[in-house]
Design an enzyme around this catalytic site. Sequence first.
Site, short mmCIF file in Angstrom:
data_model
loop_
_atom_site.label_atom_id
_atom_site.label_comp_id
_atom_site.label_asym_id
_atom_site.label_seq_id
_atom_site.Cartn_x
_atom_site.Cartn_y
_atom_site.Cartn_z
N TYR A 121 -14.95 -1.74 7.48
CA TYR A 121 -13.53 -1.42 7.74
C TYR A 121 -13.22 -1.67 9.22
O TYR A 121 -12.24 -2.36 9.55
CB TYR A 121 -13.31 0.05 7.37
CG TYR A 121 -11.98 0.64 7.75
CD1 TYR A 121 -10.78 0.16 7.24
CD2 TYR A 121 -11.92 1.76 8.61
CE1 TYR A 121 -9.57 0.74 7.58
CE2 TYR A 121 -10.72 2.35 8.94
CZ TYR A 121 -9.54 1.84 8.43
OH TYR A 121 -8.34 2.42 8.75
N GLY A 179 -0.28 4.98 -0.93
CA GLY A 179 -1.25 5.67 -0.07
C GLY A 179 -0.60 6.70 0.84
O GLY A 179 0.63 6.86 0.85
N GLN A 180 -1.46 7.37 1.61
CA GLN A 180 -1.02 8.48 2.47
C GLN A 180 0.08 8.07 3.46
O GLN A 180 1.10 8.74 3.56
CB GLN A 180 -2.25 8.99 3.25
CG GLN A 180 -2.00 10.21 4.10
CD GLN A 180 -3.08 10.40 5.16
OE1 GLN A 180 -3.74 9.43 5.56
NE2 GLN A 180 -3.27 11.62 5.61
N GLY A 228 0.83 -1.22 0.00
CA GLY A 228 0.00 0.00 0.00
C GLY A 228 0.86 1.25 0.00
O GLY A 228 0.51 2.27 0.61
N ASN A 232 -0.65 -7.45 -5.55
CA ASN A 232 -2.02 -7.48 -5.03
C ASN A 232 -1.96 -8.33 -3.77
O ASN A 232 -1.57 -9.51 -3.83
CB ASN A 232 -2.94 -8.12 -6.08
CG ASN A 232 -4.37 -8.23 -5.59
OD1 ASN A 232 -4.65 -8.06 -4.40
ND2 ASN A 232 -5.28 -8.53 -6.51
N LYS A 282 -10.79 -4.47 10.80
CA LYS A 282 -9.62 -4.09 11.61
C LYS A 282 -9.67 -4.75 12.98
O LYS A 282 -8.64 -5.20 13.51
CB LYS A 282 -9.53 -2.56 11.74
CG LYS A 282 -9.07 -1.86 10.47
CD LYS A 282 -7.62 -2.20 10.14
CE LYS A 282 -7.13 -1.55 8.86
NZ LYS A 282 -5.79 -1.98 8.45
C1 AKB Z 1 -10.83 6.60 7.92
O1 AKB Z 1 -11.36 7.72 8.06
O2 AKB Z 1 -11.42 5.61 7.48
C2 AKB Z 1 -9.40 6.43 8.37
C3 AKB Z 1 -9.31 5.93 9.77
C4 AKB Z 1 -9.75 6.76 10.88
O3 AKB Z 1 -8.86 4.84 9.97
N1 AKB Z 1 -8.71 7.67 8.25
#
Ligand code: AKB
Length: 318
Positions: free
Chosen positions: A139, A12-13, A9, A49, A143
């Site tokens: 997400y 990314g940022q 990744g 990937n 996590k």
């Molecule tokens: C998001 O906004 O999804 C991320 C995070 C807080 O993990 N920046």
Amino acid sequence: MKKVILITGCCGQVGSQIYNHLVLHQKAKVIASDIKLSANEFRIYEQVNVLDYQSILGVVRRHEVTEIYHLAAILSSAGENDIERAWKTNINGLLNILNICRDEKVSKLFFPSSIAVFGGEIKNKIAKQTQVLTPTTMYGVSKAAGENLCNYYFHKFAVDVRSIRYPGIIGPQLNIGGGTTDYAVEIFHSALGSGKFSCFLSADTILPMIYIEDAIKATVNIMQAPTKNIKIRTSYNLAGFSFSPQMISAEIKKIIPEFVINYAPDHRQAIADSWPRYINDEEAKKDWNWSHSYNLQLMVETIIDEIKSYDYQNSNIA
Ligand code: AKB
């Protein structure tokens, strides 16, 4: 043994900034990787990937990788558009990396978790380290599961995996995407561009945030800490400072008085409302000496100076 670091990744940022930091400050061969076909800004680049086990294995064996920073993930808002893709990328991708660390004797792994693991009832909106995790996004669900997977691989297979629950990470680079905290990056580019910004969160939505340099410092610090100091193998709470759109726009107006903000909350408001406002990061402070350096005012001044001096619109990497 020569240190060889693989970053997934990397476009990314966080990946791009960790890459810069490691290349500058560590005696190591650093390999950038991402799902993108090519990325000329990196010295050594591999298209990977994370769902393709064989291709990651090939890269790890070819370069004799000794450490991995696994940053490839689908974030909170993007994840809600395709929850299966979010689950597969964030969990199957992690499982591939964990298995490769175990089987290829990769000595250390960094896994980024997030404040998105929190949700539901949070007393005073302050998330403790031991908070019960009831995330409201795929997400966050992935996590939270990922943290437990890491803990399991540490205890069962001795994979030395270290993890942080990142707050919203704010920096001058525009290579963000799919996050709920992205507004606090976009706001600077609008303020310096058109002078106007339409914010997708309400004025008073306070969220935990951190300046990117502090986030990178925390990542490198936890990876360098002696093994005995890493007492938590799920993921450490990490705090910078908390602010709302109104608070950051007031700081920006001190430097750009003509800046105008309006509020048009969308589906991301519900995600933000489910997250804590503040983070208790006592364990990170105690175990590996964590402290942040930037506050809201310093961050705003620094980002505005940085954007003025660099063409971020046309680059992925500083
Ligand atoms: C998001 O906004 O999804 C991320 C995070 C807080 O993990 N920046």
